[in-house]
Each structure stands twice: as structure tokens, then as C-alpha cells.
Design an enzyme around this catalytic site. Structure first.
Site, mmCIF file in Angstrom:
data_model
loop_
_atom_site.group_PDB
_atom_site.id
_atom_site.type_symbol
_atom_site.label_atom_id
_atom_site.label_comp_id
_atom_site.label_asym_id
_atom_site.label_seq_id
_atom_site.Cartn_x
_atom_site.Cartn_y
_atom_site.Cartn_z
ATOM 1 N N LYS A 218 43.649 37.311 41.549
ATOM 2 C CA LYS A 218 43.720 36.444 42.883
ATOM 3 C C LYS A 218 43.519 36.702 43.992
ATOM 4 O O LYS A 218 43.453 37.970 44.805
ATOM 5 C CB LYS A 218 45.425 35.383 43.642
ATOM 6 C CG LYS A 218 44.177 34.082 43.599
ATOM 7 C CD LYS A 218 45.713 33.354 42.673
ATOM 8 C CE LYS A 218 44.818 31.656 43.566
ATOM 9 N NZ LYS A 218 44.201 31.144 42.909
ATOM 10 N N GLU B 44 39.152 33.070 30.593
ATOM 11 C CA GLU B 44 39.552 34.011 31.983
ATOM 12 C C GLU B 44 41.136 34.254 31.413
ATOM 13 O O GLU B 44 41.351 35.478 31.798
ATOM 14 C CB GLU B 44 39.610 33.920 32.947
ATOM 15 C CG GLU B 44 39.948 32.721 33.902
ATOM 16 C CD GLU B 44 39.588 32.340 35.513
ATOM 17 O OE1 GLU B 44 39.856 32.800 36.123
ATOM 18 O OE2 GLU B 44 39.773 30.820 35.780
ATOM 19 N N GLU C 76 33.238 24.660 34.247
ATOM 20 C CA GLU C 76 34.815 25.225 34.774
ATOM 21 C C GLU C 76 35.924 25.551 33.586
ATOM 22 O O GLU C 76 36.371 26.198 33.489
ATOM 23 C CB GLU C 76 35.436 23.759 35.565
ATOM 24 C CG GLU C 76 36.662 24.021 35.718
ATOM 25 C CD GLU C 76 37.582 25.599 37.258
ATOM 26 O OE1 GLU C 76 36.501 26.240 37.268
ATOM 27 O OE2 GLU C 76 38.386 25.196 37.174
ATOM 28 N N CYS D 284 44.379 43.300 46.061
ATOM 29 C CA CYS D 284 45.804 44.257 46.163
ATOM 30 C C CYS D 284 46.669 43.011 47.217
ATOM 31 O O CYS D 284 46.382 42.578 48.309
ATOM 32 C CB CYS D 284 44.812 45.144 47.047
ATOM 33 S SG CYS D 284 43.952 46.761 45.923
ATOM 34 N N LYS E 281 37.414 27.984 32.673
ATOM 35 C CA LYS E 281 39.147 29.005 32.540
ATOM 36 C C LYS E 281 39.797 29.444 31.058
ATOM 37 O O LYS E 281 40.279 29.875 31.377
ATOM 38 C CB LYS E 281 39.431 27.206 32.891
ATOM 39 C CG LYS E 281 40.481 27.045 33.305
ATOM 40 C CD LYS E 281 40.596 26.885 34.702
ATOM 41 C CE LYS E 281 39.761 28.026 35.465
ATOM 42 N NZ LYS E 281 40.131 28.263 36.610
ATOM 43 N N TRP F 7 45.048 46.480 42.832
ATOM 44 C CA TRP F 7 43.652 45.485 41.436
ATOM 45 C C TRP F 7 42.490 47.433 41.607
ATOM 46 O O TRP F 7 42.422 47.105 42.722
ATOM 47 C CB TRP F 7 43.207 44.360 41.730
ATOM 48 C CG TRP F 7 42.134 44.491 41.196
ATOM 49 C CD1 TRP F 7 42.399 43.340 40.455
ATOM 50 C CD2 TRP F 7 40.662 44.336 41.201
ATOM 51 N NE1 TRP F 7 41.438 42.902 39.299
ATOM 52 C CE2 TRP F 7 39.981 43.270 40.175
ATOM 53 C CE3 TRP F 7 40.182 45.013 42.394
ATOM 54 C CZ2 TRP F 7 38.767 43.433 40.079
ATOM 55 C CZ3 TRP F 7 38.765 44.661 41.918
ATOM 56 C CH2 TRP F 7 38.103 44.279 40.869
ATOM 57 N N ARG G 220 47.784 38.983 43.770
ATOM 58 C CA ARG G 220 46.584 39.799 44.178
ATOM 59 C C ARG G 220 46.403 40.986 43.375
ATOM 60 O O ARG G 220 45.171 41.549 43.229
ATOM 61 C CB ARG G 220 47.044 40.264 44.938
ATOM 62 C CG ARG G 220 47.677 38.935 46.386
ATOM 63 C CD ARG G 220 48.144 39.457 47.605
ATOM 64 N NE ARG G 220 46.552 39.657 48.734
ATOM 65 C CZ ARG G 220 46.508 39.087 49.101
ATOM 66 N NH1 ARG G 220 46.505 37.433 49.423
ATOM 67 N NH2 ARG G 220 45.060 39.426 49.859
ATOM 68 N N ASN H 165 44.325 47.647 51.436
ATOM 69 C CA ASN H 165 43.804 46.321 50.411
ATOM 70 C C ASN H 165 42.291 46.540 51.698
ATOM 71 O O ASN H 165 42.566 46.953 52.482
ATOM 72 C CB ASN H 165 44.690 45.244 50.741
ATOM 73 C CG ASN H 165 43.789 44.222 50.119
ATOM 74 O OD1 ASN H 165 42.695 44.643 49.299
ATOM 75 N ND2 ASN H 165 43.878 43.210 50.390
ATOM 76 N N GLY H 166 41.417 46.903 50.240
ATOM 77 C CA GLY H 166 39.690 46.564 50.679
ATOM 78 C C GLY H 166 39.578 47.970 49.586
ATOM 79 O O GLY H 166 39.882 48.294 49.077
HETATM 80 C C1 F6R Z 1 38.998 30.873 38.661
HETATM 81 C C2 F6R Z 1 39.803 31.481 39.925
HETATM 82 C C3 F6R Z 1 38.198 31.705 40.652
HETATM 83 C C4 F6R Z 1 38.620 31.433 42.451
HETATM 84 C C5 F6R Z 1 37.131 32.037 43.505
HETATM 85 C C6 F6R Z 1 36.993 32.391 44.409
HETATM 86 O O1 F6R Z 1 39.956 30.799 38.340
HETATM 87 O O2 F6R Z 1 40.342 31.234 40.401
HETATM 88 O O3 F6R Z 1 37.233 31.563 40.614
HETATM 89 O O4 F6R Z 1 37.780 30.430 42.095
HETATM 90 O O5 F6R Z 1 37.475 34.017 43.216
HETATM 91 O O6 F6R Z 1 37.973 31.974 45.084
HETATM 92 P P1 F6R Z 1 38.426 31.506 46.457
HETATM 93 O O7 F6R Z 1 38.208 29.989 46.131
HETATM 94 O O8 F6R Z 1 40.194 31.392 46.712
HETATM 95 O O9 F6R Z 1 37.535 31.449 47.415
#
Ligand code: F6R
Length: 604
Positions: free
Chosen positions: A599, A484, A477, A2, A481, A73, A27, A97-98
Site C-alpha cells: 500500500k 490484484e 475497478e 516499506c 480488484k 517492499w 506497506r 523507505n524510498g
Molecule cells: C487498488 C489500489 C491501488 C491504489 C493506488 C493509488 O486496489 O489500492 O490501485 O488505488 O495505488 O493509491 P492512493 O489512493 O493511495 O494514491
């Protein structure tokens, strides 16, 4: 998760909010909305399920200088107009947000049911603020309401009869604010307002922020004045723009050579790792008997590379834990354990809570974090900032490679401090690390070839990524990728483990992406690859061989520049990122905003 933004000042609020929401959209992009004061002091709301562009299409009012905006989100309640923020209840409009964990109890304790029309926890908060608001004293209402909430929150609130004023308060969920000639800004992160101000501060938890066009003030819940601690950002708005690339993800893949150089160069003195500018003392690495690395998703996979490297070089036990599991286990950590948490955003709630738990057991906590001043960076005993610049695409790319590069520096430092590496060996190791950016630049030139090979992936419903040792960690990894951003099922397997069950899933034409960069297991991996090839798999092989033409091994061979085994992962991962990227684009998807994701995962 969010994105929230608030503005009050001399400029047209609607434009600032919509532009800011576009920058925060990574976000969350389930729905978007804004609320603003009309000239007559009333609060108007525009909101819709869908993206910010859908919101823009229904925003026609241009007469406000104060408002709040949200991109969602979904957590509680589906993706509907009613569940979109802002939520208005009586004299209060609010964005959040939360997650308010005790919203059920609040509804019954404060008799709020009749005030609710959505399925969200947020509307309960709006109803509670409204219930406690006497129509004149917003601060009183906030002071009374905030201690009642359990969970995480960043609220921006507008109270009718207080035109031009935005109040904000947070617990855990991030919020930054700034003030400049044009007015005052608040947002989930800097990208929303960096073009107006490079000076900002992090809103302290449980502190009420009041912002007007004249400026911002802070007070603790008991009313005591709090002074903001200003920080200055070292990147500008262009770093958060696509800069001619069709997507953020492609831009970020291409930024990796520069991001790695930026991250390692300040930490290399006379050819050896040096963390003195980070204020990380040598003692952190001395007497360190074991290491636990905690993170989520891609950051955790970077940690797995770190584990492989450190364990091999030092012979000390290294554990990698999924943060959301670690929190609820009984981790074996002593005062001599080093706990390394890894996070791009520095706000991932599970990683933050894992750090808090680790701190109850050891003072040796080190965070590898990209976002300056983020919660994890602030709470960890020591921080090693990566310098990837803002990562906007939801799928992490450059953050992974810089996190991994940070582990290479740490491994080398540990090796020196614990006398497992001579200075000569360390010099050579660091030289190899310094060469990584150049090798990645070479790999990036293969993008057309990679794009071509992904044509074969577009109709796949299952794919496998296999490798041994450090290549296995990369397989994970690569599979993440691809899943997702292309929505193709991808599974990572230790190459030697396939025949213990999973090989049953290999049939004619199933793509298998195989990694064979580690000489000590090279022949073993090649045997495993032959096993899947013999069962009809379509094999794409990444190795440092100049050429492989044997069709009993692979259908496509990608030749990586020759480097010492330990350093091949940087080249391989960029190929894997490009495979995922071009598969997503080839399927007509938007790799920057994959479905169901967002994100910065600030909910558990
Ligand atoms: C995948 C991706 C997520 C983040 C995970 C941790 O492409 O981006 O798996 O790596 O959510 O996020 P951070 O690094 O912000 O703690």
C-alpha cells in the site's frame, strides 16, 4: 511502500518494534528486520526475508530500550536476507523507505564498493553516512550526506557510541513522530504508534530529527531549530484492528456505509452541498472551463466515475489522467482549469508529482485525500478529506466509495454554481446520495450469495468485466480488484467494443461479469451480453431488474435495489468487491497482502 519505525524510551524496544511492524506490514512484506542498541552500546541486528512473523521467530533479545525496524517492499535487489533492512556499515545502522536514484554515482565518488554486501541502494546510504561520520558527531555526518542524495528517502539512523538516540531525515517519503511519557516514536504512519500517542507531527522534509527517551528535537540542515507542528488524530487503534473480521479487507468492505455517511454528512447543509468547513470557496467552481482528474489505480477509477457524472451534468470537458503518464506529458491546463487529484494515502509519488506539475499551471487544485496531513493534502491548494478511517488492506475498497461520494458532492456543487442544476434538482440529488449508505447495507447482506457464485470463478484463468458508460468505469475497478487479490486475469471492456476483437477470447465457460444498470444503454448492453452468452460465456449479470430468468442472457442474476441510474454504481461496486474478495479467499489466498503489492506507492 516499506514501513519504518523507531522507538527510544522506557519500554522494551523489541516488542514495540515488532508490534509496530505488524501494523505497518501492509506497506511491504518481502522482508523485515530490526536493529537495537545493546546495553554495552553495540548495535545488534535481526533480519530475514519473509514476514514480520518470521522476524518475530528469530528475535530473542529483550534488553534494549532503543531500536529501529523495517518491513520491505523490494525495489533494488531481490527478496533475500542480505537485502533486508536494517543495513549496517561500520558505525552506522539504518533503515530506509524510498529510492536513492544516484546510488551508482555515490559508490564511485566516495569509493564505497568495498563496504557493500547487498544489492540495495539503501546500503550505499549507510556506507556514505558511515564514511562521513567521525565517530563523535552524527549531526555533521547527516548534514554532509543528505544534500548528496537524489531521490526519495525517509531514513532512521543509529550511530554507534550514541546509544539511546535515533536520527531521522526525509525527502518525499512520509514520516510522522510523537513523544509521550513512555518515550519517543517515529514511523511511516500513525498506525504504528497510535496506541501510545494521538498527538503527532509530520517530520518536515530536509529537517534532521533527533530523538531520545526525553523527547524529540528538529533542526534544519543549516542547524537552525525547527518547531514541530502537532496534529491530533481523530481515530483510535480499534479503527486499525480487524475487530472480529477475518481480514481487513472484509472489515473495510463492511465499513462502507458508515464511511460514506461520515464523509458526506459534514458537507451537506440544508440539503445542499457545502464546503465551507473545508475552506473551499465557491470561486473554485466558478469560471471553471474544464477539469482534469489525476490519480492512480483505484483512485483513478473513482475519478472516472467523477468524469462521467460531471461531464453529463455540466457539459464541460473532463479528462482523467493516469498520474504516472500525466507527469511526462504536456497536459493542456490553463488558469481556468480545475485539477482534482485523488489519493487515499496522500503519498502516492506519481500523484504528488502530478499535483506539483498542475500547480505550475493553475491555482485551482483540489485534492480528495483520506490521510490527514499527508503530502498531497498539504501541497494542494484545497483539500476535501474523505473520512474512511485507516484503510489497511492493500486493495482499496472503502476509499474508492468515499472518493466517489466526494465526486458526487463536487458535481452537485458545480451544477449549482454553474446554473446547470436547480435547487430542487440538487436537493433530490443529495437526498439520493444520502440514501446510498442504506442501499450498500442491503447489498452487504448478499455476501453469502456472492460467496457461492464465486465457486465458479476459482478455476478460471480469464475473466471479463463489461458495461457501458458509468458501468464501464466500474468494470475497470472490478477487474483490477479481481486481478490484484485473486491473480486471475481480468479484463474490463466497454460492452460495445468487445466485438471489435476481444470477443475472440470468449469460449465455453469463461466468466463474464456484466453490468447493466444504465437505462439509456440497457438494451444495448443486454444485446452485447447475449453475444458473449451465445459463445459459451458464463455470465454473472448485475442489474436493477427484479428477476432475469432468461438463460440466453445470464447464468446468474444479481438484483440490485432500484435507485436512479447515477447512484447504482455504489451498489454494483460493493458486489464487485465481494466477488474479488470471495474468489481470493476461495483460492486460499490472503486478500489483505496480495503478492508483489504494497500500500501507499511512494516509488515511481
Ligand atoms: C487498488 C489500489 C491501488 C491504489 C493506488 C493509488 O486496489 O489500492 O490501485 O488505488 O495505488 O493509491 P492512493 O489512493 O493511495 O494514491
Amino acid at each position: 511502500m516499506c514501513g519504518i519505525i523507531g522507538f527510544t524510551g522506557k519500554l522494551e524496544a523489541q516488542d514495540i518494534l515488532l508490534d509496530g511492524l505488524e501494523k505497518l506490514e501492509y506497506r511491504g512484506y518481502d522482508s523485515a528486520g530490526i536493529a537495537y542498541f545493546k546495553e554495552n552500546g553495540k548495535i545488534s541486528i535481526r533480519k530475514t526475508a519473509g514476514k514480520v512473523k518470521d522476524l518475530r521467530a528469530i528475535c530473542d533479545d529483550n534488553d534494549s530500550l532503543c531500536g529501529i525496524g523495517h518491513t520491505r517492499w523490494a525495489t533494488h535487489g531481490g527478496v533475500t536476507n542480505a537485502n533486508a533492512h536494517p543495513h549496517k556499515c561500520g558505525n552506522v545502522a539504518l533503515i530506509h523507505n524510498g529510492i536513492i536514484e544516484n546510488y551508482h554515482e555515490l559508490v564511485s565518488s566516495y569509493d564505497l564498493e568495498k563496504d557493500l554486501i547487498s544489492e540495495t541502494d539503501t546500503e550505499v546510504a549507510a556506507a556514505l553516512f558511515n564514511k562521513l561520520y567521525d565517530g563523535e558527531h552524527p549531526l555533521d555526518a547527516i548534514q554532509k550526506a543528505v544534500p548528496l542524495f537524489k531521490g526519495s528517502f525517509a531514513f532512521c539512523i543509529m550511530f554507534k557510541n550514541n546509544p539511546g538516540v535515533i536520527y531521522a531525515v526525509r525527502n518525499v517519503s512520509p514520516m510522522v513522530a510523537a513523544t509521550c511519557e513512555d518515550g519517543s516514536f517515529i514511523a511511516s504512519d500513525l498506525t504504528a504508534f497510535i496506541q501510545y500517542s494521538k498527538k503527532y507531527f509530520i517530520v518536515p522534509e530536509y529537517t534532521i530529527l533527533t530523538m531520545t527517551s526525553e523527547g524529540i528535537s528538529l533542526q534544519a540542515l543549516d542547524g537552525t531549530r525547527v518547531e514541530p507542528e502537532f496534529l491530533e488524530v481523530n481515530w483510535d487503534i480499534t479503527a486499525a484492528q480487524k475487530d472480529g473480521y477475518p481480514t481487513f479487507m472484509l472489515k473495510e468492505i463492511n465499513e462502507q456505509p458508515a464511511a460514506i455517511t461520515r464523509t458526506i454528512t459534514p458537507r451537506i447543509q440544508n440539503g445542499l452541498p457545502d464546503f465551507s468547513e473545508d475552506n473551499i470557496p465557491k470561486s473554485l467552481f466558478e469560471n471553471c472551463r474544464d477539469i482534469t482528474i489525476v490519480a492512480c489505480g483505484t483512485a483513478m477509477y473513482a475519478g472516472m466515475v467523477g468524469k462521467s457524472l460531471i461531464q453529463d451534468m455540466l457539459g464541460i470537458p473532463v479528462t482523467v489522467a493516469i498520474a504516472s503518464e500525466f507527469r511526462y506529458e504536456k497536459p493542456v491546463i490553463t488558469e481556468e482549469s480545475l485539477v482534482i487529484v485523488v489519493s487515499q494515502s496522500g503519498e502516492t509519488i506519481d500523484t504528488l508529482e502530478a499535483l506539483r506539475l498542475a500547480k505550475t499551471k493553475t491555482e485551482k487544485t483540489l485534492a480528495i485525500v483520506n490521510v490527514k496531513g499527508s503530502s498531497i493534502a498539504r501541497e494542494s491548494n484545497y483539500v476535501l478529506y474523505t473520512h474512511a478511517g485507516p484503510e489497511i488492506a492493500v486493495a482499496s475498497t472503502k476509499a474508492y466509495t468515499v472518493q466517489t461520494a466526494a465526486f458526487y458532492l463536487i458535481a452537485c456543487k458545480l451544477g449549482l454554481v454553474q446554473h446547470k442544476l436547480t435547487e430542487t434538482e440538487a436537493h433530490e440529488f443529495i437526498q439520493n446520495l444520502q440514501n446510498v449508505s442504506g442501499h450498500i447495507s442491503e447489498i452487504l447482506k448478499l455476501s453469502d450469495d456472492v460467496e457461492r457464485l464465486t465457486k465458479r470463478m476459482l478455476n478460471a484463468s480469464n475473466t471479463f468485466f463489461i458495461g457501458r458508460g458509468i458501468d464501464y468505469t466500474l468494470s475497470m475497478e472490478g477487474a483490477l480488484k479481481l486481478k490484484e487479490i485473486s491473480y486471475i486475469h481480468a479484463e474490463a471492456y466497454a460492452a460495445g467494443e468487445l466485438k471489435h476483437g476481444t470477443i475472440a477470447l470468449i469460449s465455453e465457460g469463461v466468466p463474464v461479469i456484466a453490468l447493466a444498470t444504465q437505462s439509456h444503454v440497457y438494451s444495448k448492453v443486454i444485446s452485447n451480453i447475449r453475444e458473449v452468452k451465445a459463445r459459451g460465456a458464463y455470465v454473472i449479470l448485475l442489474s436493477m431488474d427484479e428477476e432475469i430468468t432468461d438463460t440466453s442472457i445470464c447464468d446468474i442474476h444479481i438484483s440490485l435495489p432500484k435507485v436512479p441510474d447515477n447512484f447504482a454504481i455504489f451498489e454494483s461496486v460493493v458486489v464487485l468487491q465481494m466477488i474479488a474478495y470471495y474468489t481470493s479467499v476461495g483460492k486460499g489466498l490472503n486478500p489483505d497482502q496480495p503478492r508483489n503489492l504494497a500500500k501507499s506507492v511512494t516509488v515511481e
